[in-house]
Scaffold this motif. Structure first.
Motif, PDB file in Angstrom:
ATOM      1  N   HIS A   1       0.806  -1.237   0.000  1.00  0.00           N
ATOM      2  CA  HIS A   1       0.000   0.000   0.000  1.00  0.00           C
ATOM      3  C   HIS A   1       0.830   1.274   0.000  1.00  0.00           C
ATOM      4  O   HIS A   1       0.446   2.265  -0.614  1.00  0.00           O
ATOM      5  CB  HIS A   1      -0.978  -0.022   1.175  1.00  0.00           C
ATOM      6  CG  HIS A   1      -1.965  -1.147   1.045  1.00  0.00           C
ATOM      7  ND1 HIS A   1      -3.168  -1.018   0.399  1.00  0.00           N
ATOM      8  CD2 HIS A   1      -1.878  -2.448   1.422  1.00  0.00           C
ATOM      9  CE1 HIS A   1      -3.794  -2.186   0.401  1.00  0.00           C
ATOM     10  NE2 HIS A   1      -3.038  -3.065   1.011  1.00  0.00           N
TER      11      HIS A   1
ATOM     12  N   ARG B   1      -4.679   0.170  -3.791  1.00  0.00           N
ATOM     13  CA  ARG B   1      -5.731   0.665  -2.892  1.00  0.00           C
ATOM     14  C   ARG B   1      -6.439  -0.463  -2.161  1.00  0.00           C
ATOM     15  O   ARG B   1      -7.118  -0.248  -1.179  1.00  0.00           O
ATOM     16  CB  ARG B   1      -6.773   1.439  -3.704  1.00  0.00           C
ATOM     17  CG  ARG B   1      -6.328   2.837  -4.070  1.00  0.00           C
ATOM     18  CD  ARG B   1      -7.252   3.453  -5.085  1.00  0.00           C
ATOM     19  NE  ARG B   1      -7.156   2.778  -6.365  1.00  0.00           N
ATOM     20  CZ  ARG B   1      -8.000   2.950  -7.360  1.00  0.00           C
ATOM     21  NH1 ARG B   1      -9.026   3.740  -7.213  1.00  0.00           N
ATOM     22  NH2 ARG B   1      -7.837   2.319  -8.500  1.00  0.00           N
TER      23      ARG B   1
ATOM     24  N   GLN C   1      -6.019  -0.295   4.116  1.00  0.00           N
ATOM     25  CA  GLN C   1      -7.418  -0.644   4.399  1.00  0.00           C
ATOM     26  C   GLN C   1      -7.600  -1.547   5.611  1.00  0.00           C
ATOM     27  O   GLN C   1      -8.476  -1.339   6.420  1.00  0.00           O
ATOM     28  CB  GLN C   1      -8.108  -1.241   3.173  1.00  0.00           C
ATOM     29  CG  GLN C   1      -7.245  -1.977   2.166  1.00  0.00           C
ATOM     30  CD  GLN C   1      -6.770  -3.335   2.581  1.00  0.00           C
ATOM     31  OE1 GLN C   1      -6.080  -3.464   3.574  1.00  0.00           O
ATOM     32  NE2 GLN C   1      -7.110  -4.355   1.816  1.00  0.00           N
TER      33      GLN C   1
ATOM     34  N   SER D   1     -10.673  -0.536   0.868  1.00  0.00           N
ATOM     35  CA  SER D   1      -9.745   0.330   0.130  1.00  0.00           C
ATOM     36  C   SER D   1      -9.078   1.334   1.065  1.00  0.00           C
ATOM     37  O   SER D   1      -9.644   1.732   2.077  1.00  0.00           O
ATOM     38  CB  SER D   1     -10.467   1.050  -1.012  1.00  0.00           C
ATOM     39  OG  SER D   1     -11.695   1.545  -0.565  1.00  0.00           O
ATOM     40  N   ASP D   2      -7.869   1.745   0.683  1.00  0.00           N
ATOM     41  CA  ASP D   2      -7.057   2.635   1.510  1.00  0.00           C
ATOM     42  C   ASP D   2      -7.648   4.045   1.599  1.00  0.00           C
ATOM     43  O   ASP D   2      -8.394   4.473   0.715  1.00  0.00           O
ATOM     44  CB  ASP D   2      -5.651   2.784   0.902  1.00  0.00           C
ATOM     45  CG  ASP D   2      -4.861   1.487   0.946  1.00  0.00           C
ATOM     46  OD1 ASP D   2      -5.410   0.485   1.417  1.00  0.00           O
ATOM     47  OD2 ASP D   2      -3.693   1.486   0.517  1.00  0.00           O
TER      48      ASP D   2
ATOM     49  N   TYR E   1      -6.314   8.025   1.810  1.00  0.00           N
ATOM     50  CA  TYR E   1      -5.110   8.812   1.536  1.00  0.00           C
ATOM     51  C   TYR E   1      -5.238  10.222   2.097  1.00  0.00           C
ATOM     52  O   TYR E   1      -6.323  10.794   2.091  1.00  0.00           O
ATOM     53  CB  TYR E   1      -4.914   8.964   0.026  1.00  0.00           C
ATOM     54  CG  TYR E   1      -4.616   7.685  -0.706  1.00  0.00           C
ATOM     55  CD1 TYR E   1      -3.385   7.059  -0.560  1.00  0.00           C
ATOM     56  CD2 TYR E   1      -5.560   7.110  -1.555  1.00  0.00           C
ATOM     57  CE1 TYR E   1      -3.097   5.886  -1.243  1.00  0.00           C
ATOM     58  CE2 TYR E   1      -5.274   5.934  -2.237  1.00  0.00           C
ATOM     59  CZ  TYR E   1      -4.041   5.329  -2.077  1.00  0.00           C
ATOM     60  OH  TYR E   1      -3.764   4.172  -2.745  1.00  0.00           O
TER      61      TYR E   1
ATOM     62  N   THR F   1     -10.840   8.821  -0.445  1.00  0.00           N
ATOM     63  CA  THR F   1     -10.941   7.359  -0.490  1.00  0.00           C
ATOM     64  C   THR F   1     -12.144   6.967  -1.333  1.00  0.00           C
ATOM     65  O   THR F   1     -13.003   7.799  -1.643  1.00  0.00           O
ATOM     66  CB  THR F   1     -11.074   6.744   0.927  1.00  0.00           C
ATOM     67  OG1 THR F   1     -10.912   5.324   0.820  1.00  0.00           O
ATOM     68  CG2 THR F   1     -12.437   7.012   1.549  1.00  0.00           C
TER      69      THR F   1
ATOM     70  N   THR G   1      -6.623   7.514  -6.072  1.00  0.00           N
ATOM     71  CA  THR G   1      -5.176   7.377  -5.857  1.00  0.00           C
ATOM     72  C   THR G   1      -4.548   8.763  -5.727  1.00  0.00           C
ATOM     73  O   THR G   1      -5.078   9.746  -6.246  1.00  0.00           O
ATOM     74  CB  THR G   1      -4.460   6.669  -7.032  1.00  0.00           C
ATOM     75  OG1 THR G   1      -4.760   7.391  -8.228  1.00  0.00           O
ATOM     76  CG2 THR G   1      -4.892   5.243  -7.179  1.00  0.00           C
TER      77      THR G   1
END
Length: 445
Positions: free
Chosen positions: A187, A193, A323, A330-331, A333, A355, A407
């Protein structure tokens, strides 16, 4: 305007401006229009600050504590450039770099167990990092050496791994890397993600980690660059390139109709006039009936009067919240920039959280990120639909870009540009082709 063009482009987002620049360099006659009075479409930088308040329908003018409105250039879509990534190559090859100044982002951080840690950017930092124990560090170092030597064209570097078949999960097992290191590698280095990549062949992941390390090697502090005065400078740089090669630009042009004959685009109608064309490039907002929604992204622009805690008072940084640290798919940011980049008033910082939306309450989903930023002076929340074209445009010759994703770098945007280029011209995108003809720059020898 009542003329015939090879290509008409609608919208001045980054994807559209890069394609318009490339088409112009390739000798195509291009007309580029935008219904807005400013460049950038969805990827604009908003200035002065008063306009941002209006855009998000906040009452009254910004408080005087925000400084001068025109000192602000606030990105609607936060992203950094990978120093060795595709967008930087495009900027260098087209010499659009001459219109822009960049700064290196001061650090990348990763979230683990409620705290943030610096992603090591040198071997010394890696050895001192509290992200991993001592033995784990040794195993991780072996893995990084393997990645650095890996070359998909040279089977001698594979060491028994088949890049097209071995999954990334198996590669991690082979180097005996623990879950925390896997999280951080997938990640914060490969910048995935989600965890879907674990069961895919490892070649792409290894190349992504190589891109990160090579980008890092260029400047040392972090692999990310950011343009002074905000990301809105990028589309304008490519728009200038297009103009030098004879492209025509019109802002503030309402688009009344895209004219299609026998299923194929033949022109665009604006203010009663028709410009004819063979091909059309546009963002999803111009062709709502030709795109479909595949998800949503939430972005929250936060204005702070302080650097983010535990970042060593960095004036710019990225924070990645993997995540599974926050029970998500999903991550999340965080991109942070400040007055050092000429995007905010003196002493102010802009942190943008983004996100992919997963629940009915998106604002709750990003709470872990907002907690890292407290106290927040002002928040601007937006939830955007992720739109993709329903077809590839081969019949209609209408080529539609994808919405910008969550992203924090431009690699996926560049993939979309290369994909549209291939569908339009039938040939693979070649960076060499973008090199300016040396004697056409402002008539210099």
């Amino acid at each position: 305007m009542n003329e015939e063009y090879d290509v008409i482009v609608l919208g001045t987002g980054l994807t559209e401006c890069i394609l318009s620049g490339i088409m112009s360099v390739n000798g195509k006659k291009v007309l580029h229009m935008d219904r807005n009075p400013y460049y950038g479409g969805e990827s604009a930088s908003i200035t002065p600050l008063e306009d941002l308040y209006k855009r998000f329908k906040l009452p009254g003018p910004p408080p005087t504590s925000m400084g001068r409105g025109r000192d602000w250039n606030v990105d609607l879509i936060p992203k950094f450039l990978m120093a060795n990534g595709q967008l930087v190559k495009m900027l260098l090859y087209t010499e659009v770099t001459r219109y822009l100044d960049f700064k290196v982002t001061e650090g990348s951080f990763v979230y683990k167990g409620g705290k943030i840690y610096k992603v090591p950017s040198t071997e010394a930092e890696a050895l001192a990092s509290s992200l991993m124990g001592l033995f784990e560090k040794r195993r991780f170092r072996k893995f990084l050496v393997y990645v650095a030597n890996f070359d998909e064209k040279d089977p001698r570097t594979f060491e028994g791994i088949d890049p097209k078949k071995t999954t990334m999960r198996d590669v991690y097992k082979r180097f005996d890397l623990g879950q925390d290191v896997i999280d951080f590698t997938g990640h914060a280095l490969a910048l995935y993600r989600t965890d879907d990549y674990l069961d895919q062949p490892c070649c792409e992941t290894i190349n992504r980690i190589k891109l990160y390390s090579e980008s890092l090697a260029r400047y040392g502090k972090s692999p990310y660059l950011y343009p002074l005065y905000g990301l809105g400078e990028l589309p304008q740089g490519f728009a200038r390139l297009s103009a030098i090669y004879g492209g025509t630009y019109m802002l503030n042009k309402p688009i009344e109709e895209i004219i299609v004959h026998n299923g194929k685009v033949v022109g665009v109608k604006s203010e009663g006039e028709i410009a004819r064309c063979k091909q059309l490039i546009c963002d999803p907002s111009y062709v709502k009936d030709r795109v479909e929604k595949v998800g949503q992204v939430i972005r929250v622009i936060c204005i702070l009067s302080h650097p983010i805690k535990n970042t060593n008072d960095a004036n710019s940084c990225q924070i990645i919240i993997p995540q599974n640290q926050v029970n998500r798919k999903s991550d999340i940011y965080v991109c942070m920039i400040s007055s050092a980049h000429n995007v905010a008033a003196q002493g102010k910082y802009i942190a943008i959280v983004s996100t992919t939306v997963e629940t009915k309450e998106p604002e709750k989903e990003i709470r872990p990120a907002l907690e890292l930023l407290e106290p927040i002076e002002q928040k601007f929340v937006s939830i955007s639909d992720l739109l993709v074209p329903k077809d590839l445009g081969r019949e209609s010759q209408i080529f539609i870009s994808r919405t910008y994703d969550a992203t924090t770098h431009f690699e996926t945007t560049c993939d979309d540009i290369k994909d549209i280029y291939k569908r339009m011209t039938g040939s693979e995108f070649d960076f060499e082709e973008m090199k300016r003809k040396k004697n056409d720059i402002y008539g210099e020898d």
